[in-house]
Write an enzyme that holds these catalytic residues in place. Structure first.
Site, PDB file in Angstrom:
ATOM      1  N   HIS A  98      -5.514  17.448   8.568  1.00  0.00           N
ATOM      2  CA  HIS A  98      -4.919  18.821   8.270  1.00  0.00           C
ATOM      3  C   HIS A  98      -3.349  18.664   8.542  1.00  0.00           C
ATOM      4  O   HIS A  98      -2.913  17.532   9.387  1.00  0.00           O
ATOM      5  CB  HIS A  98      -5.417  19.876   9.205  1.00  0.00           C
ATOM      6  N   CYS A 143      -2.870  22.512   2.737  1.00  0.00           N
ATOM      7  CA  CYS A 143      -1.927  22.335   3.897  1.00  0.00           C
ATOM      8  C   CYS A 143      -0.694  21.554   3.718  1.00  0.00           C
ATOM      9  O   CYS A 143       0.238  21.724   4.099  1.00  0.00           O
ATOM     10  CB  CYS A 143      -2.890  22.084   5.220  1.00  0.00           C
TER      11      CYS A 143
END
Length: 398
Positions: free
Chosen positions: A323, A68
Protein backbone atom coordinates in the site's frame (compact mmCIF):
# COMPACT_ATOMS: atom_id res chain seq x y z
CA UNK A 1 16.02 94.03 -17.25
CA UNK A 2 15.24 93.83 -13.57
CA UNK A 3 11.49 93.99 -14.12
CA UNK A 4 11.69 91.39 -16.82
CA UNK A 5 13.62 89.23 -14.44
CA UNK A 6 11.04 89.75 -11.70
CA UNK A 7 8.22 88.81 -14.04
CA UNK A 8 10.03 85.61 -14.87
CA UNK A 9 10.37 84.70 -11.20
CA UNK A 10 6.69 85.37 -10.53
CA UNK A 11 5.71 83.21 -13.50
CA UNK A 12 7.64 80.24 -12.10
CA UNK A 13 5.61 80.05 -8.88
CA UNK A 14 2.41 78.55 -10.34
CA UNK A 15 4.59 76.24 -12.44
CA UNK A 16 6.31 74.99 -9.30
CA UNK A 17 2.98 74.57 -7.52
CA UNK A 18 1.63 72.70 -10.53
CA UNK A 19 4.76 70.55 -10.63
CA UNK A 20 4.41 69.67 -6.93
CA UNK A 21 0.73 68.84 -7.44
CA UNK A 22 1.59 66.61 -10.41
CA UNK A 23 4.30 64.87 -8.40
CA UNK A 24 1.84 64.25 -5.56
CA UNK A 25 -0.74 62.91 -8.00
CA UNK A 26 1.92 60.75 -9.64
CA UNK A 27 2.94 59.36 -6.23
CA UNK A 28 -0.69 58.53 -5.40
CA UNK A 29 -1.11 56.96 -8.82
CA UNK A 30 2.09 54.94 -8.36
CA UNK A 31 0.89 53.79 -4.94
CA UNK A 32 -2.42 52.74 -6.49
CA UNK A 33 -0.57 50.91 -9.25
CA UNK A 34 1.66 49.20 -6.68
CA UNK A 35 -1.44 48.18 -4.73
CA UNK A 36 -3.04 46.83 -7.90
CA UNK A 37 0.20 45.09 -8.80
CA UNK A 38 0.40 43.52 -5.33
CA UNK A 39 -3.21 42.35 -5.62
CA UNK A 40 -2.54 40.98 -9.08
CA UNK A 41 0.55 39.18 -7.77
CA UNK A 42 -1.48 37.67 -4.95
CA UNK A 43 -4.04 36.50 -7.48
CA UNK A 44 -1.26 34.94 -9.56
CA UNK A 45 0.08 33.21 -6.49
CA UNK A 46 -3.35 31.89 -5.56
CA UNK A 47 -3.89 30.64 -9.09
CA UNK A 48 -0.81 28.40 -8.96
CA UNK A 49 -0.91 27.26 -5.36
CA UNK A 50 -1.38 23.56 -4.82
CA UNK A 51 -4.43 22.01 -3.20
CA UNK A 52 -3.32 22.41 0.42
CA UNK A 53 -2.04 25.94 -0.13
CA UNK A 54 -5.40 27.63 -0.56
CA UNK A 55 -5.79 27.41 3.22
CA UNK A 56 -8.78 25.16 2.71
CA UNK A 57 -8.96 21.70 4.22
CA UNK A 58 -6.66 19.25 2.47
CA UNK A 59 -8.61 16.99 0.11
CA UNK A 60 -8.14 13.23 -0.18
CA UNK A 61 -8.70 10.92 -3.17
CA UNK A 62 -10.95 7.88 -3.03
CA UNK A 63 -9.32 4.54 -3.75
CA UNK A 64 -10.86 3.10 -6.93
CA UNK A 65 -9.39 -0.32 -6.25
CA UNK A 66 -5.60 -0.67 -5.92
CA UNK A 67 -5.23 2.99 -6.95
CA UNK A 68 -3.26 4.06 -3.86
CA UNK A 69 -0.08 4.46 -5.94
CA UNK A 70 -1.82 6.75 -8.45
CA UNK A 71 -3.49 8.72 -5.64
CA UNK A 72 -0.17 9.32 -3.87
CA UNK A 73 1.55 10.51 -7.04
CA UNK A 74 -1.36 12.79 -7.96
CA UNK A 75 -1.31 14.41 -4.53
CA UNK A 76 2.37 15.26 -4.86
CA UNK A 77 1.98 16.51 -8.44
CA UNK A 78 -0.94 18.76 -7.50
CA UNK A 79 0.71 20.06 -4.32
CA UNK A 80 3.69 21.32 -6.36
CA UNK A 81 2.99 24.99 -7.14
CA UNK A 82 5.35 24.94 -10.11
CA UNK A 83 3.62 21.98 -11.69
CA UNK A 84 0.14 23.44 -11.14
CA UNK A 85 1.41 26.74 -12.57
CA UNK A 86 2.20 24.89 -15.81
CA UNK A 87 -0.99 22.85 -15.69
CA UNK A 88 -3.22 25.92 -15.47
CA UNK A 89 -1.84 27.31 -18.73
CA UNK A 90 -2.46 24.30 -20.96
CA UNK A 91 -4.51 24.63 -24.14
CA UNK A 92 -7.99 23.21 -23.57
CA UNK A 93 -8.71 20.51 -26.19
CA UNK A 94 -11.40 21.57 -28.67
CA UNK A 95 -13.50 18.41 -28.90
CA UNK A 96 -15.15 16.22 -26.27
CA UNK A 97 -13.15 13.18 -27.40
CA UNK A 98 -9.86 15.09 -27.16
CA UNK A 99 -10.71 16.37 -23.68
CA UNK A 100 -11.60 12.85 -22.58
CA UNK A 101 -8.22 11.57 -23.83
CA UNK A 102 -6.09 14.44 -22.50
CA UNK A 103 -4.18 13.57 -19.33
CA UNK A 104 -3.16 17.20 -18.62
CA UNK A 105 -6.74 18.41 -19.04
CA UNK A 106 -8.21 15.65 -16.86
CA UNK A 107 -5.57 16.37 -14.23
CA UNK A 108 -6.53 20.07 -14.35
CA UNK A 109 -10.21 19.16 -13.89
CA UNK A 110 -9.28 17.03 -10.88
CA UNK A 111 -7.29 19.93 -9.41
CA UNK A 112 -10.28 22.27 -9.81
CA UNK A 113 -12.57 19.63 -8.31
CA UNK A 114 -10.32 19.26 -5.28
CA UNK A 115 -10.02 23.02 -4.77
CA UNK A 116 -13.69 23.88 -5.26
CA UNK A 117 -15.31 20.89 -3.63
CA UNK A 118 -16.76 20.85 -0.12
CA UNK A 119 -16.09 17.15 0.47
CA UNK A 120 -13.13 15.74 2.38
CA UNK A 121 -12.31 13.50 -0.58
CA UNK A 122 -13.08 13.34 -4.31
CA UNK A 123 -12.91 10.54 -6.85
CA UNK A 124 -10.23 10.53 -9.62
CA UNK A 125 -12.46 8.33 -11.82
CA UNK A 126 -12.34 10.47 -14.98
CA UNK A 127 -8.56 10.77 -14.86
CA UNK A 128 -8.15 7.05 -14.16
CA UNK A 129 -10.40 6.23 -17.15
CA UNK A 130 -8.35 8.63 -19.27
CA UNK A 131 -5.15 6.87 -18.23
CA UNK A 132 -6.69 3.50 -19.08
CA UNK A 133 -7.12 4.75 -22.67
CA UNK A 134 -3.33 5.13 -22.70
CA UNK A 135 -2.72 1.56 -21.49
CA UNK A 136 -2.35 2.40 -17.81
CA UNK A 137 -4.24 -0.51 -16.32
CA UNK A 138 -6.86 -0.04 -13.63
CA UNK A 139 -7.34 -2.25 -10.56
CA UNK A 140 -3.71 -3.43 -10.54
CA UNK A 141 -0.83 -2.60 -8.19
CA UNK A 142 1.58 -0.19 -9.89
CA UNK A 143 5.19 0.60 -9.08
CA UNK A 144 5.47 4.28 -8.19
CA UNK A 145 8.70 4.90 -10.13
CA UNK A 146 7.31 3.39 -13.32
CA UNK A 147 3.95 5.13 -12.97
CA UNK A 148 5.68 8.46 -12.30
CA UNK A 149 7.63 8.07 -15.56
CA UNK A 150 4.45 7.11 -17.45
CA UNK A 151 2.52 10.12 -16.15
CA UNK A 152 5.36 12.51 -16.93
CA UNK A 153 5.73 11.19 -20.49
CA UNK A 154 1.98 11.49 -21.14
CA UNK A 155 1.94 15.04 -19.78
CA UNK A 156 4.93 16.05 -21.91
CA UNK A 157 3.48 14.40 -25.03
CA UNK A 158 0.00 15.92 -24.72
CA UNK A 159 0.90 19.50 -23.78
CA UNK A 160 0.49 21.36 -27.08
CA UNK A 161 2.26 24.59 -26.16
CA UNK A 162 6.04 24.22 -26.76
CA UNK A 163 6.88 26.70 -23.99
CA UNK A 164 4.97 24.58 -21.44
CA UNK A 165 6.74 21.41 -22.59
CA UNK A 166 10.04 23.21 -22.11
CA UNK A 167 9.00 24.35 -18.63
CA UNK A 168 8.00 20.79 -17.76
CA UNK A 169 11.42 19.54 -18.86
CA UNK A 170 13.14 22.22 -16.83
CA UNK A 171 11.01 21.30 -13.84
CA UNK A 172 11.93 17.61 -13.79
CA UNK A 173 14.87 16.58 -16.00
CA UNK A 174 18.42 16.02 -14.77
CA UNK A 175 21.49 16.43 -17.02
CA UNK A 176 24.38 14.01 -16.52
CA UNK A 177 27.73 13.74 -18.32
CA UNK A 178 29.06 10.19 -18.58
CA UNK A 179 32.80 9.54 -18.91
CA UNK A 180 34.36 6.31 -20.22
CA UNK A 181 38.16 6.25 -20.05
CA UNK A 182 40.35 3.40 -21.27
CA UNK A 183 42.83 2.33 -18.58
CA UNK A 184 45.39 1.18 -21.19
CA UNK A 185 45.63 4.41 -23.18
CA UNK A 186 44.31 7.98 -23.15
CA UNK A 187 41.17 7.25 -25.17
CA UNK A 188 38.08 8.78 -23.54
CA UNK A 189 34.43 9.10 -24.51
CA UNK A 190 32.11 11.76 -23.09
CA UNK A 191 28.36 11.94 -23.62
CA UNK A 192 25.56 14.01 -22.12
CA UNK A 193 22.20 12.51 -21.29
CA UNK A 194 19.04 13.53 -19.48
CA UNK A 195 17.29 11.54 -16.77
CA UNK A 196 13.98 11.89 -14.99
CA UNK A 197 15.25 10.28 -11.78
CA UNK A 198 18.57 9.44 -10.15
CA UNK A 199 18.31 5.70 -9.30
CA UNK A 200 20.20 5.54 -6.02
CA UNK A 201 21.38 2.23 -4.54
CA UNK A 202 20.85 1.28 -0.92
CA UNK A 203 23.60 -1.39 -1.06
CA UNK A 204 27.18 -1.10 -2.32
CA UNK A 205 28.92 -3.54 -4.67
CA UNK A 206 29.70 -5.84 -1.73
CA UNK A 207 26.04 -5.86 -0.60
CA UNK A 208 26.87 -3.70 2.41
CA UNK A 209 24.12 -1.34 3.51
CA UNK A 210 24.53 2.34 2.72
CA UNK A 211 23.70 4.27 5.86
CA UNK A 212 22.35 7.64 4.67
CA UNK A 213 20.92 9.32 1.59
CA UNK A 214 24.10 11.38 1.27
CA UNK A 215 26.20 8.19 1.27
CA UNK A 216 23.92 6.72 -1.41
CA UNK A 217 24.40 9.84 -3.57
CA UNK A 218 28.18 9.71 -3.17
CA UNK A 219 28.22 6.04 -4.12
CA UNK A 220 26.09 6.69 -7.23
CA UNK A 221 28.65 9.20 -8.54
CA UNK A 222 31.69 7.16 -7.48
CA UNK A 223 33.77 5.94 -10.49
CA UNK A 224 33.39 2.26 -11.36
CA UNK A 225 35.98 0.08 -13.05
CA UNK A 226 34.57 -2.04 -15.88
CA UNK A 227 36.49 -5.30 -15.96
CA UNK A 228 35.93 -8.90 -17.08
CA UNK A 229 32.65 -9.28 -18.96
CA UNK A 230 31.99 -5.57 -18.53
CA UNK A 231 35.08 -4.46 -20.48
CA UNK A 232 34.51 -2.08 -23.39
CA UNK A 233 36.02 -1.96 -26.88
CA UNK A 234 38.68 0.72 -27.19
CA UNK A 235 38.97 2.26 -30.66
CA UNK A 236 42.55 3.32 -30.01
CA UNK A 237 43.74 -0.03 -28.62
CA UNK A 238 41.67 -2.02 -31.12
CA UNK A 239 40.43 -4.47 -28.50
CA UNK A 240 38.37 -4.77 -25.32
CA UNK A 241 40.07 -3.19 -22.35
CA UNK A 242 39.32 -2.16 -18.81
CA UNK A 243 37.48 1.15 -18.69
CA UNK A 244 36.80 3.55 -15.85
CA UNK A 245 33.18 4.70 -15.90
CA UNK A 246 32.17 7.85 -14.06
CA UNK A 247 29.26 10.28 -14.09
CA UNK A 248 29.31 14.00 -13.47
CA UNK A 249 26.37 16.16 -12.55
CA UNK A 250 25.75 18.95 -15.08
CA UNK A 251 22.34 20.34 -14.18
CA UNK A 252 19.69 19.78 -11.52
CA UNK A 253 16.05 20.70 -12.18
CA UNK A 254 13.54 22.51 -10.03
CA UNK A 255 12.00 19.15 -9.21
CA UNK A 256 14.76 16.64 -8.62
CA UNK A 257 13.78 12.98 -8.44
CA UNK A 258 15.89 10.52 -6.47
CA UNK A 259 14.81 6.89 -6.78
CA UNK A 260 15.93 4.69 -3.91
CA UNK A 261 16.28 1.17 -5.33
CA UNK A 262 14.99 -0.78 -2.34
CA UNK A 263 14.96 -4.16 -3.99
CA UNK A 264 17.39 -6.87 -5.04
CA UNK A 265 17.10 -9.94 -7.24
CA UNK A 266 17.88 -13.33 -5.79
CA UNK A 267 19.02 -16.46 -7.62
CA UNK A 268 15.43 -17.53 -8.06
CA UNK A 269 14.89 -14.34 -10.15
CA UNK A 270 12.41 -13.13 -7.52
CA UNK A 271 12.86 -9.62 -6.19
CA UNK A 272 13.20 -8.97 -2.48
CA UNK A 273 12.49 -5.69 -0.74
CA UNK A 274 15.28 -4.03 1.25
CA UNK A 275 13.63 -2.27 4.17
CA UNK A 276 16.63 -1.34 6.32
CA UNK A 277 16.86 2.17 7.75
CA UNK A 278 18.23 4.86 5.42
CA UNK A 279 17.75 8.35 6.90
CA UNK A 280 17.26 11.42 4.69
CA UNK A 281 17.68 15.06 5.77
CA UNK A 282 15.15 17.87 5.66
CA UNK A 283 17.80 19.99 3.89
CA UNK A 284 20.30 18.82 1.29
CA UNK A 285 23.08 20.77 -0.41
CA UNK A 286 24.72 18.90 -3.30
CA UNK A 287 27.76 21.15 -3.02
CA UNK A 288 28.44 19.61 0.39
CA UNK A 289 27.72 16.02 -0.72
CA UNK A 290 29.56 15.72 -4.05
CA UNK A 291 33.21 16.46 -4.81
CA UNK A 292 34.48 18.82 -7.54
CA UNK A 293 35.33 15.80 -9.71
CA UNK A 294 31.71 14.65 -9.56
CA UNK A 295 30.32 17.92 -10.91
CA UNK A 296 30.46 19.49 -14.36
CA UNK A 297 28.75 22.83 -13.76
CA UNK A 298 29.61 26.48 -13.22
CA UNK A 299 29.21 28.34 -9.93
CA UNK A 300 25.89 29.95 -10.91
CA UNK A 301 24.40 26.52 -11.56
CA UNK A 302 25.79 25.08 -8.32
CA UNK A 303 24.27 27.97 -6.37
CA UNK A 304 20.82 26.44 -6.99
CA UNK A 305 21.78 22.96 -5.79
CA UNK A 306 20.17 23.36 -2.36
CA UNK A 307 17.05 21.44 -1.44
CA UNK A 308 14.44 21.24 1.28
CA UNK A 309 12.21 18.22 1.76
CA UNK A 310 8.71 18.69 0.37
CA UNK A 311 7.06 15.26 0.31
CA UNK A 312 7.51 11.56 0.93
CA UNK A 313 5.59 8.82 -0.82
CA UNK A 314 5.90 5.65 1.23
CA UNK A 315 5.23 1.98 0.53
CA UNK A 316 4.23 -0.72 2.98
CA UNK A 317 4.39 -4.39 2.14
CA UNK A 318 6.50 -6.75 0.05
CA UNK A 319 7.97 -6.35 -3.42
CA UNK A 320 4.86 -7.88 -4.99
CA UNK A 321 2.07 -6.18 -3.06
CA UNK A 322 1.42 -3.46 -0.53
CA UNK A 323 0.00 0.00 0.00
CA UNK A 324 1.15 3.55 -0.82
CA UNK A 325 0.59 6.85 0.98
CA UNK A 326 2.09 10.34 0.70
CA UNK A 327 3.50 12.67 3.33
CA UNK A 328 3.41 16.24 1.98
CA UNK A 329 4.51 19.54 3.48
CA UNK A 330 2.21 22.52 2.90
CA UNK A 331 4.17 25.37 1.34
CA UNK A 332 2.19 28.12 3.06
CA UNK A 333 1.61 26.57 6.48
CA UNK A 334 4.90 24.59 6.66
CA UNK A 335 2.96 21.72 8.21
CA UNK A 336 3.19 18.05 7.25
CA UNK A 337 0.10 16.07 6.18
CA UNK A 338 -0.40 12.39 5.51
CA UNK A 339 -2.46 11.65 2.39
CA UNK A 340 -3.67 8.07 2.75
CA UNK A 341 -6.20 7.82 -0.09
CA UNK A 342 -9.40 9.52 1.15
CA UNK A 343 -8.05 10.03 4.67
CA UNK A 344 -5.90 13.13 5.28
CA UNK A 345 -4.48 14.19 8.64
CA UNK A 346 -1.77 16.47 9.99
CA UNK A 347 1.41 14.69 11.12
CA UNK A 348 4.76 15.58 12.69
CA UNK A 349 8.29 15.31 11.37
CA UNK A 350 8.76 12.28 13.64
CA UNK A 351 5.93 10.60 11.72
CA UNK A 352 7.68 11.39 8.45
CA UNK A 353 10.90 9.88 9.77
CA UNK A 354 9.12 6.53 10.03
CA UNK A 355 9.61 6.33 6.25
CA UNK A 356 13.36 5.93 6.81
CA UNK A 357 12.61 2.22 6.81
CA UNK A 358 12.89 -0.49 9.44
CA UNK A 359 11.67 -4.07 9.56
CA UNK A 360 9.52 -3.37 12.62
CA UNK A 361 7.93 -0.19 11.19
CA UNK A 362 4.88 -0.04 8.98
CA UNK A 363 5.97 2.46 6.30
CA UNK A 364 9.08 2.26 4.14
CA UNK A 365 10.33 5.03 1.86
CA UNK A 366 11.68 3.70 -1.40
CA UNK A 367 11.98 6.60 -3.81
CA UNK A 368 13.02 10.15 -3.29
CA UNK A 369 12.15 13.18 -5.37
CA UNK A 370 13.60 16.58 -4.61
CA UNK A 371 12.13 19.85 -5.83
CA UNK A 372 14.24 23.01 -5.94
CA UNK A 373 12.23 26.15 -6.42
CA UNK A 374 14.00 28.80 -8.44
CA UNK A 375 10.92 30.82 -9.35
CA UNK A 376 11.79 34.33 -8.22
CA UNK A 377 8.38 35.57 -9.41
CA UNK A 378 6.90 33.96 -6.31
CA UNK A 379 9.18 35.98 -4.03
CA UNK A 380 11.45 33.04 -3.25
CA UNK A 381 15.18 33.61 -3.34
CA UNK A 382 18.04 31.15 -3.38
CA UNK A 383 19.23 31.13 0.20
CA UNK A 384 22.07 29.50 2.07
CA UNK A 385 21.08 25.89 2.81
CA UNK A 386 17.89 26.30 0.75
CA UNK A 387 15.63 27.71 3.46
CA UNK A 388 13.07 29.18 1.09
CA UNK A 389 13.55 28.15 -2.47
CA UNK A 390 14.16 24.42 -2.49
CA UNK A 391 11.64 21.66 -2.07
CA UNK A 392 12.03 17.92 -1.91
CA UNK A 393 9.92 14.89 -2.69
CA UNK A 394 10.64 11.35 -1.62
CA UNK A 395 8.81 8.51 -3.38
CA UNK A 396 8.52 4.74 -2.99
CA UNK A 397 9.58 1.84 -5.21
CA UNK A 398 8.72 -1.80 -5.23
Amino acid sequence: MGQRSGCQERSKKPELALSETMEAETEVRNNDEETKEAKAKNQRLISVFGVADLKNEAIGLYNLGLSCCLNSLLQVFLMNIHFTGILRRIAVPSSHVQRKNSVPYQMLLLLEKMQCGKCKAVSPTDLACCLSLHRVKLFVQHDAAQLFLTLWNLLKKQMKKPELVEELRDLYTICIQEHLACQKCSFEVKSNSTMLTLPLPVLDANSHRLKTLEESLQYFFHPEELTGQNMCFCQQCGRKTTFLQSMKLVRLPQTLTLHLKRFCFERSSHSRKLSHCLPFPQELDFNEVLTENQCQADDSEKATWQYELFAVVAHSGSSSCGHYCAYIRSLTECKWYCFNDSHVCQVSWDDVKCTYGHASLYWYANISLFFPDAALDFGMRVAKRGKTNVLAWILPGV
